[in-house]
Design a protein around this motif. Structure first.
Motif, PDB file in Angstrom:
ATOM      1  N   THR A 135       0.855  -1.182   0.000  1.00 24.08           N
ATOM      2  CA  THR A 135       0.000   0.000   0.000  1.00 24.08           C
ATOM      3  C   THR A 135       0.890   1.231   0.000  1.00 24.08           C
ATOM      4  O   THR A 135       1.714   1.406   0.903  1.00 24.08           O
ATOM      5  N   LEU A 136       0.740   2.056  -1.016  1.00 23.74           N
ATOM      6  CA  LEU A 136       1.485   3.320  -1.081  1.00 23.74           C
ATOM      7  C   LEU A 136       0.582   4.410  -0.532  1.00 23.74           C
ATOM      8  O   LEU A 136      -0.446   4.752  -1.116  1.00 23.74           O
ATOM      9  N   SER A 137       0.974   4.937   0.624  1.00 22.68           N
ATOM     10  CA  SER A 137       0.188   5.942   1.327  1.00 22.68           C
ATOM     11  C   SER A 137       0.550   7.339   0.825  1.00 22.68           C
ATOM     12  O   SER A 137       1.738   7.676   0.745  1.00 22.68           O
ATOM     13  N   PRO A 138      -0.439   8.169   0.493  1.00 26.18           N
ATOM     14  CA  PRO A 138      -0.144   9.510  -0.026  1.00 26.18           C
ATOM     15  C   PRO A 138       0.230  10.477   1.090  1.00 26.18           C
ATOM     16  O   PRO A 138      -0.387  11.537   1.265  1.00 26.18           O
ATOM     17  N   MET A 139       1.243  10.109   1.858  1.00 29.79           N
ATOM     18  CA  MET A 139       1.689  10.918   2.993  1.00 29.79           C
ATOM     19  C   MET A 139       3.201  11.082   2.942  1.00 29.79           C
ATOM     20  O   MET A 139       3.913  10.263   2.356  1.00 29.79           O
ATOM     21  N   LEU A 140       3.670  12.151   3.572  1.00 30.29           N
ATOM     22  CA  LEU A 140       5.096  12.393   3.758  1.00 30.29           C
ATOM     23  C   LEU A 140       5.363  12.528   5.250  1.00 30.29           C
ATOM     24  O   LEU A 140       4.619  13.224   5.952  1.00 30.29           O
ATOM     25  N   THR A 141       6.397  11.867   5.737  1.00 30.97           N
ATOM     26  CA  THR A 141       6.683  11.907   7.177  1.00 30.97           C
ATOM     27  C   THR A 141       8.065  12.455   7.507  1.00 30.97           C
ATOM     28  O   THR A 141       8.302  12.888   8.628  1.00 30.97           O
ATOM     29  N   ALA A 142       8.998  12.421   6.523  1.00 32.82           N
ATOM     30  CA  ALA A 142      10.403  12.762   6.793  1.00 32.82           C
ATOM     31  C   ALA A 142      10.914  11.905   7.956  1.00 32.82           C
ATOM     32  O   ALA A 142      10.445  10.788   8.155  1.00 32.82           O
ATOM     33  N   GLY A 143      11.854  12.398   8.739  1.00 31.11           N
ATOM     34  CA  GLY A 143      12.350  11.615   9.861  1.00 31.11           C
ATOM     35  C   GLY A 143      13.214  10.438   9.427  1.00 31.11           C
ATOM     36  O   GLY A 143      13.665  10.358   8.285  1.00 31.11           O
ATOM     37  N   ASP A 144      13.429   9.531  10.347  1.00 32.58           N
ATOM     38  CA  ASP A 144      14.331   8.402  10.079  1.00 32.58           C
ATOM     39  C   ASP A 144      13.613   7.068  10.242  1.00 32.58           C
ATOM     40  O   ASP A 144      14.198   6.081  10.673  1.00 32.58           O
ATOM     41  N   ALA A 145      12.332   7.016   9.897  1.00 34.91           N
ATOM     42  CA  ALA A 145      11.562   5.779  10.019  1.00 34.91           C
ATOM     43  C   ALA A 145      12.139   4.690   9.128  1.00 34.91           C
ATOM     44  O   ALA A 145      12.755   4.962   8.085  1.00 34.91           O
ATOM     45  N   GLN A 146      11.926   3.432   9.532  1.00 34.36           N
ATOM     46  CA  GLN A 146      12.394   2.302   8.754  1.00 34.36           C
ATOM     47  C   GLN A 146      11.666   2.210   7.423  1.00 34.36           C
ATOM     48  O   GLN A 146      10.531   2.661   7.276  1.00 34.36           O
TER      49      GLN A 146
END
Length: 292
Positions: free
Chosen positions: A248-259
């Motif tokens: 699932t490609l979520s139309p969101m941006l989070t930045a940060g260093d998530a895995q």
């Protein structure tokens, strides 16, 4: 409303806006901008975008491969969600980057599986509960020769799990523990005392993914689903046992260093997968990719 084993904060979607983008069919063409909207369009199944997909249609879109001439072989698919910038989690959990429709797909994939394979850290972070029997999939599972609900198989080297949780004390189907031969005997005993079935799938502390797949198949579990986390999926990718990725490609941006969805050492040559299906709902893309 339906209930998942993973809690989430959004109401289940009714899939009114779901569109099939690939493979291309008459339905796809009718739904596309500028597609046929004349008198003939009404005769095309699904010609109107604003219609509700049934769970049976969703199950058909994600059906496992048919049994081969030599009998059913294990088929391992992964189900993961990622943001536009590649994050598989936000603040350690996948729920914030998910959606109601994503959770409907999540539940459907579980309903089709014999067993759900998941890493111990994901069990801790996501608050896993036992899979439950779902009336709407009962006939489909019975026709496929499956029990009322999939088993949960937890991959762990240390077996440092809370065996007082419902996942171990009150599952409809006994929870499996996949571990290595060098696992601590006292933790193995604790798991078995709680009612879990311990399956040795490696010679050391951890598992060997191909051996784990074979062990599950020997137990009759050939429709395999893994929900990660990233470290476990990375092991499966590196060992070459992953047959299909439902992403699932979520139309969101989070930045940060998530895995990312898969972690660990990279493989020598990137493995190519082919697109098998693509659905869209409210900007979320639901892709199926199979090994070439």
């Amino acid at each position: 409303m339906e209930e998942d084993t993973v809690p989430h904060g959004k109401r289940r979607g009714t899939l009114h806006g779901m569109r099939r983008l690939f493979p291309v069919t008459d339905e796809t063409a009718a739904q596309a901008p500028g597609g046929t909207h004349g008198a003939g369009a009404a005769s095309v199944p699904g010609a109107h975008v604003d219609r509700e997909w049934t769970l049976a249609e969703l199950a058909a879109a994600y059906a496992y491969p048919e049994r081969g001439p030599g009998g059913r072989q294990p088929w391992l698919r992964a189900n993961m969600v990622a943001t536009l910038d590649g994050a598989a989690q936000h603040e350690g959990r996948s729920q914030p980057i998910s959606s109601a429709t994503d959770m409907r797909v999540f539940g459907t994939l579980r309903a089709l599986a014999d067993v759900v394979v998941v890493g111990a850290e994901t069990v801790r972070q996501e608050g896993y509960r036992p899979a439950r029997a779902r009336e709407e999939f009962a006939a489909l599972r019975a026709a496929a020769g499956q029990g009322p609900a999939p088993a949960i198989a937890v991959v762990t080297a240390s077996l440092e799990l809370d065996f007082s949780l419902p996942l171990f004390t009150s599952p409809l189907v006994p929870t499996l523990i996949l571990t290595g031969a060098a696992a601590a005997p006292d933790r193995v005993a604790a798991a078995e005392k709680a009612g879990a079935r311990v399956v040795v799938a490696g010679d050391g502390m951890g598992i060997d993914p191909p051996r784990a797949v074979r062990a599950l198949a020997e137990l009759g579990h050939t429709r395999l689903l893994t929900e990660g986390g990233p470290r476990l999926l990375g092991q499966m990718v590196a060992s070459g046992v992953l047959d299909e990725l439902c992403l699932t490609l979520s139309p969101m941006l989070t930045a940060g260093d998530a895995q990312r969805i898969a972690g660990g050492p990279s493989i020598t040559v990137p493995e190519r997968f082919e697109l098998a299906g693509l659905l869209e709902d409210e900007g979320f893309l639901f892709g199926r990719y199979r090994r070439q």
